[in-house]
Design a protein around this motif. Sequence first.
Motif, mmCIF file in Angstrom:
data_model
loop_
_atom_site.group_PDB
_atom_site.id
_atom_site.type_symbol
_atom_site.label_atom_id
_atom_site.label_comp_id
_atom_site.label_asym_id
_atom_site.label_seq_id
_atom_site.Cartn_x
_atom_site.Cartn_y
_atom_site.Cartn_z
ATOM 1 N N GLN B 356 0.829 -1.189 0.000
ATOM 2 C CA GLN B 356 0.000 0.000 0.000
ATOM 3 C C GLN B 356 0.874 1.255 0.000
ATOM 4 O O GLN B 356 0.614 2.208 -0.709
ATOM 5 C CB GLN B 356 -0.908 -0.035 1.222
ATOM 6 C CG GLN B 356 -1.984 1.023 1.219
ATOM 7 C CD GLN B 356 -2.904 0.875 0.016
ATOM 8 O OE1 GLN B 356 -3.187 -0.226 -0.422
ATOM 9 N NE2 GLN B 356 -3.336 1.994 -0.530
ATOM 10 N N ASP B 357 1.926 1.229 0.792
ATOM 11 C CA ASP B 357 2.770 2.411 0.924
ATOM 12 C C ASP B 357 3.274 2.902 -0.424
ATOM 13 O O ASP B 357 3.263 4.079 -0.721
ATOM 14 C CB ASP B 357 3.982 2.104 1.818
ATOM 15 C CG ASP B 357 3.576 1.981 3.262
ATOM 16 O OD1 ASP B 357 2.394 2.268 3.547
ATOM 17 O OD2 ASP B 357 4.421 1.588 4.079
ATOM 18 N N ASP B 360 0.529 4.424 -2.494
ATOM 19 C CA ASP B 360 0.222 5.771 -2.015
ATOM 20 C C ASP B 360 1.278 6.768 -2.467
ATOM 21 O O ASP B 360 0.985 7.893 -2.853
ATOM 22 C CB ASP B 360 0.156 5.790 -0.479
ATOM 23 C CG ASP B 360 -1.095 5.085 0.028
ATOM 24 O OD1 ASP B 360 -1.957 4.751 -0.809
ATOM 25 O OD2 ASP B 360 -1.187 4.853 1.246
ATOM 26 N N THR B 379 -0.771 16.334 3.324
ATOM 27 C CA THR B 379 -1.137 15.472 4.454
ATOM 28 C C THR B 379 -0.406 14.144 4.366
ATOM 29 O O THR B 379 0.103 13.624 5.358
ATOM 30 C CB THR B 379 -2.659 15.212 4.454
ATOM 31 O OG1 THR B 379 -3.320 16.447 4.257
ATOM 32 C CG2 THR B 379 -3.093 14.564 5.743
ATOM 33 N N HIS B 380 -0.360 13.611 3.165
ATOM 34 C CA HIS B 380 0.300 12.329 3.000
ATOM 35 C C HIS B 380 1.795 12.427 3.312
ATOM 36 O O HIS B 380 2.370 11.564 3.971
ATOM 37 C CB HIS B 380 0.093 11.798 1.584
ATOM 38 C CG HIS B 380 0.784 10.493 1.342
ATOM 39 N ND1 HIS B 380 1.883 10.376 0.533
ATOM 40 C CD2 HIS B 380 0.573 9.269 1.859
ATOM 41 C CE1 HIS B 380 2.306 9.130 0.555
ATOM 42 N NE2 HIS B 380 1.529 8.429 1.343
ATOM 43 N N GLU B 382 3.189 14.568 5.216
ATOM 44 C CA GLU B 382 3.308 14.776 6.652
ATOM 45 C C GLU B 382 3.257 13.437 7.383
ATOM 46 O O GLU B 382 4.069 13.154 8.267
ATOM 47 C CB GLU B 382 2.141 15.649 7.098
ATOM 48 C CG GLU B 382 2.362 16.356 8.387
ATOM 49 C CD GLU B 382 1.243 17.374 8.603
ATOM 50 O OE1 GLU B 382 1.558 18.558 8.740
ATOM 51 O OE2 GLU B 382 0.061 16.980 8.598
ATOM 52 N N GLU B 383 2.326 12.613 6.969
ATOM 53 C CA GLU B 383 2.178 11.320 7.624
ATOM 54 C C GLU B 383 3.410 10.458 7.403
ATOM 55 O O GLU B 383 3.879 9.746 8.292
ATOM 56 C CB GLU B 383 0.951 10.616 7.060
ATOM 57 C CG GLU B 383 0.207 9.858 8.112
ATOM 58 C CD GLU B 383 -1.127 9.379 7.579
ATOM 59 O OE1 GLU B 383 -2.076 10.179 7.624
ATOM 60 O OE2 GLU B 383 -1.192 8.232 7.100
ATOM 61 N N ASN B 386 5.885 11.709 9.760
ATOM 62 C CA ASN B 386 5.526 11.353 11.137
ATOM 63 C C ASN B 386 5.828 9.902 11.459
ATOM 64 O O ASN B 386 6.205 9.557 12.568
ATOM 65 C CB ASN B 386 4.034 11.610 11.387
ATOM 66 C CG ASN B 386 3.709 13.091 11.426
ATOM 67 O OD1 ASN B 386 2.571 13.497 11.310
ATOM 68 N ND2 ASN B 386 4.732 13.924 11.580
ATOM 69 N N ARG B 387 5.628 9.050 10.465
ATOM 70 C CA ARG B 387 5.850 7.626 10.716
ATOM 71 C C ARG B 387 7.330 7.260 10.597
ATOM 72 O O ARG B 387 7.690 6.091 10.707
ATOM 73 C CB ARG B 387 5.014 6.792 9.747
ATOM 74 C CG ARG B 387 3.531 6.777 10.141
ATOM 75 C CD ARG B 387 2.665 6.257 9.030
ATOM 76 N NE ARG B 387 3.126 4.985 8.504
ATOM 77 C CZ ARG B 387 3.069 4.641 7.227
ATOM 78 N NH1 ARG B 387 2.597 5.482 6.329
ATOM 79 N NH2 ARG B 387 3.487 3.467 6.832
ATOM 80 N N GLN B 388 8.136 8.224 10.339
ATOM 81 C CA GLN B 388 9.594 8.010 10.243
ATOM 82 C C GLN B 388 9.965 6.981 9.175
ATOM 83 O O GLN B 388 10.976 6.309 9.293
ATOM 84 C CB GLN B 388 10.175 7.552 11.585
ATOM 85 C CG GLN B 388 10.306 8.654 12.616
ATOM 86 C CD GLN B 388 10.992 8.156 13.871
ATOM 87 O OE1 GLN B 388 10.522 7.227 14.505
ATOM 88 N NE2 GLN B 388 12.116 8.753 14.238
ATOM 89 N N GLN B 422 12.197 16.729 13.569
ATOM 90 C CA GLN B 422 11.813 15.897 14.720
ATOM 91 C C GLN B 422 11.960 14.414 14.404
ATOM 92 O O GLN B 422 12.409 13.634 15.229
ATOM 93 C CB GLN B 422 10.360 16.175 15.098
ATOM 94 C CG GLN B 422 10.154 17.507 15.798
ATOM 95 C CD GLN B 422 8.729 17.676 16.283
ATOM 96 O OE1 GLN B 422 7.826 16.950 15.877
ATOM 97 N NE2 GLN B 422 8.528 18.656 17.160
ATOM 98 N N SER B 423 11.594 14.056 13.194
ATOM 99 C CA SER B 423 11.587 12.636 12.848
ATOM 100 C C SER B 423 12.969 12.090 12.493
ATOM 101 O O SER B 423 13.273 10.941 12.787
ATOM 102 C CB SER B 423 10.656 12.386 11.662
ATOM 103 O OG SER B 423 9.334 12.252 12.105
ATOM 104 N N TYR B 424 13.765 12.905 11.810
ATOM 105 C CA TYR B 424 15.004 12.345 11.257
ATOM 106 C C TYR B 424 16.276 12.974 11.823
ATOM 107 O O TYR B 424 17.373 12.632 11.403
ATOM 108 C CB TYR B 424 15.011 12.467 9.738
ATOM 109 C CG TYR B 424 13.819 11.832 9.067
ATOM 110 C CD1 TYR B 424 13.676 10.437 9.019
ATOM 111 C CD2 TYR B 424 12.817 12.608 8.496
ATOM 112 C CE1 TYR B 424 12.588 9.854 8.412
ATOM 113 C CE2 TYR B 424 11.716 12.025 7.883
ATOM 114 C CZ TYR B 424 11.605 10.652 7.850
ATOM 115 O OH TYR B 424 10.518 10.070 7.241
#
Lengths: 484, 617
Positions: B356-357, B360, B379-380, B382-383, B386-388, B422-424
């Motif tokens: 799926q990833d 997308d 949004t995508h 961003e997600e 966020n999920r790193q 923040q994530s990386y």
Amino acid sequence: MTRAKPEDDEYWNSSKFKAFTFDDEDDEFSQLKESKRAVNSILVGDDDDDEDDVERVSWSGEPVGSISWSVKETASSIRSGSEQSFPKIDTTPSLSKQGSGYSLSSLFKAKSKPGAFQSFSESFSDTSSRTYAPELRKPKSEGKDFVSDLSPEETVRRMQKGRAFSLEKFRSLQDKLLLLDEAVAVYDGNIITAVLIFLKKSLSKEILFRELMARDVALRHYVHYLKEMGEQKLLVELLKALGRTEDMALMHYKEHLNIKDEGRRRDFLKSCLSLPFSQDDATHVQDHYTLLERQIIIEASDKKADGEIFKKFPRKASILNMPIITTLYYSCFYHYGESEGTFSSPSNIRKTFRISEKQYILTALGARAKLRSWFDVDSLFNTKNWLGYTKKRSPIGFHRVVDILHKNSAPVNVLQEYVNLIDDPDLKLSGALKYKCHDIVINIYRDLKDRQQLIVYREKLERDSPEYRKIQQLLNNVQIRWKN
Amino acid sequence: MAHTERRDAPGLPDFSLLKRLARDQLIFLLEQLPGKKDLFIDADLMSPLDRIANVTILKQHEVDKLYKVELKPIASSSDQLCFLIRPRIQTVKWISDLVNSDKVAGRFRRYKIIFTPQKFYACETVLEEQGVYGDVTTDEWNFYILPLDDDILSLELPEFFRDNFLEGDQRWVTTAGSALHLLQSVYGSFSKVYGIGRCAKMVYESWRELMEEGEQRTRQPEFAKVFLIDRDVDFVTPLCSQVVYEGLVDDIFRIKCGSVEFGPDVTSSDKSIKVMLNSQDKVFNEIRNEHFSNVFGFLSQKAKNLQTAYDKRRGMDIQQMKAFVADELKGLKQEHRLLSLHIGASESMMKKKTKQDFQDLLKTEHSLLEGFEIRECITHIEEHINRQVSMIDSLRLLCLLSITENGLLSKDYKSLKAQYLQSYGIDHLLTFANLRQLGLLEEQQAGETLTVMESKVGKLVTDKTVGKLTDAFSSLAKKSNFRALSKRLALVPKSGEEYDLRVPRDMAYVFSGAYIPLSCKLIEQVLERDGWTGLEEVTRMLNGQEFAVTGGSSSSDARNKTDAQRIVLVMFLGGCTFSEISALRFLGRERGCRFIVVTTAITNSARLLEALLENGA
């Protein structure tokens, strides 16, 4: 060198003895070597040793005239050019030669050029061979300077060819800048850097910085050279002088990457806080410092921690230098439920680094699901309304929640609960199909009154399983008005 | 599938000559240091070296032991050390340290550095400064071009991209010019040169200088036209996910210097296998340019044919069997081996890419290219952040968003950047600074940042120079104009139209019919128009810097209507992707011409972005 006197030029260009200009070095090669030897012998015993060196060894590192040199020269002269030569294209607009237009020496250049112009390409095409022959007749004192008398153009040309050259005669600022501009004009980064190295050694940095300010191409070469040489201090000074304060701050900040010891790294980051970053970056650097400070504290206590969780899931790596989100995940894993007062608590980290609700839920969900702590997962989404009813809400779509739960191998009953919460009917159906939440699938088809799909789905199920029987019952139900 | 070549497609020149030239020169250089010697090779030179020489050849020329340059103390006990390296200051510093520590230890050795493809003055200065100039002799191995395949020539200089476009260092300009000059000397001249980009112009000039110096000999040309293009003319294409087989293999397994290492998941054994991927591999050659969705069907058909061929054995008498074993079996076995490898690779890619990833991701890319549902895309992304998940993919999407939208809204930029850090890791601040400088990831109102810069500089220098500075800086912070370009050149087909990937109708097939690579479209248009006439608006949006130059007498030369007139050399300065090569092959088939790609290196989105990271991650 030879072309200094116009009469000489005149002579060599007009004389019928033109063959002696060694236009074709290949054919006249042996003669050239002889002349070269002759020139060298004149130069031997010269009192200026340094210059001697510059003159005898070509830039490619071989003595001019050696076997290897000759092989290379031979190779490069076996060329098959085209009949037509391509015209020059105008490259000036964005790369305009800057700054030197007003200098005194350029006036002289303009004057002397017309005369030299007709032989322009010739005289450049091979300076080395052409310059030696007439040299022989000159008295020793004059011969000495034969490579250091060249114009900026010729000097740059020789540098490109890897032939002997000398930059020492470029002593006035104007001459130095003309040389630099010439190097820029031939687009050869190697030569631009070479000239810059010379300028770095022979000009005070204030003057050099000032001149570079108006010469972007040269400036960027200089910055890159300093970076590669690791001359951090000078680089910072340069950027400061240029008024590029943000770049300077970043350049300084970058140094932290070279500091291995975390304590020293933290202290270095602290010293970065006062640098002139842009407003946003200043916040980020502050965060960086705070984060590492926290990580050091957490690491120190967790390294010797012997709580149950640490025994059950021994830490695989230290938390030092991990990103904020990783740190949050770590604290959700090992320090969940601690009060906000502790540095290691998820809520403290969340607050300190202004982590969005969405990001927090996502991270906490991952950590708690990994620990199969479904109760915690549940409570992440529970909200009470004013009547005291609990309802599940999520700032991220429930289909994503299901995804994450599935990746952490949540059991079907847990998955099922969250699949049911997916708003979008299509996503819900695909989620239910994907994670084999039979009940949900069956209910959806029932609600859609899709008899055909139910029949198809029944075939995928084990005979006489409860789901199978449920479909059977539905299909036998005469009350339902199927659409197909 | 496996498009048949047009029958009149011109043959390609034999590029193996280039390998021989390079090998001969290397041997010559090794002989310059007679006697036994240990050879230290830069890590990134080992594969290219493998393609042109082998250990036997090196041993024949008294190379005793081979080492990789690791910038660490060495174990060699040889009295002669030879270093075969790229001209990098760091490596030269390391060598200087070696020499100096030998001196301290009272050890006498001979040292030779062979720089390839050329030496840099800055490197020699290091030798001088470290006091080892003279102790170390230096040489140049002018190994400019490595033929990776019949139609791909590579300079194998991945650093060209960063050095030239990010650092603004023009040290490789003359290298590219020399490469062209080498091609011209060996294969004959060109009648026409087109190009676009600052670097392209400079390379052309550098090449022209070399041409003028060379002797003017007539020679039947082997190529008609040359097209030079800067990578920064088109950043969109290399940032897209590749879906043509060869590109996909590169994205997932990373093709290195024409070969790839398939891991245990592909080979379905416990060991990895290195495979050369080029036109010699018959199976690969037929699928390399295909959209991935066609590959599986093709491979299974191929497997069936193979089975039939094997089955012929049944009912053969002894004589026939003998002939079969002698003539066919080896070929069949070879094919069998290749087939099973590519099926394995496809399976492994399927597993990754049908997730799926990935779907997308592709959807987001296509929406960005189309300029459709940008909010959802954000949004995508961003997600994703966020999920790193993949740090590079997140960055890639951010850059695509920025280029296609002409920069991010200030609010979006700030928030996405903060989340990314923040994530990386916060040290990606430096990466963002690089991306911004290159114009890959920007905050809208780029004009504003420019003004800040100007006013700061303005305090220090006169008005006149500020004007010039503005020019220089604005060339960095240029607008991408992607949307307008895309419209003008019809890069994105109208949505909703069916696109049959089995029968591609244009170059868009390399991106599932969603986008025609800008670089390739430009090449097509310019060749069609024989210049830039009519493309004024396009070049203006691309920041100008285009040129077209005709050789003096070519048009009158009727006898030149040979095959050579239909061979076009395209040089990518800063790297080129396999998708672009596939698109050009397609274009060649359509137009009855052949493209030869010369690139500074093969690139893809990951390599492109990794070159711009600053934190050594």
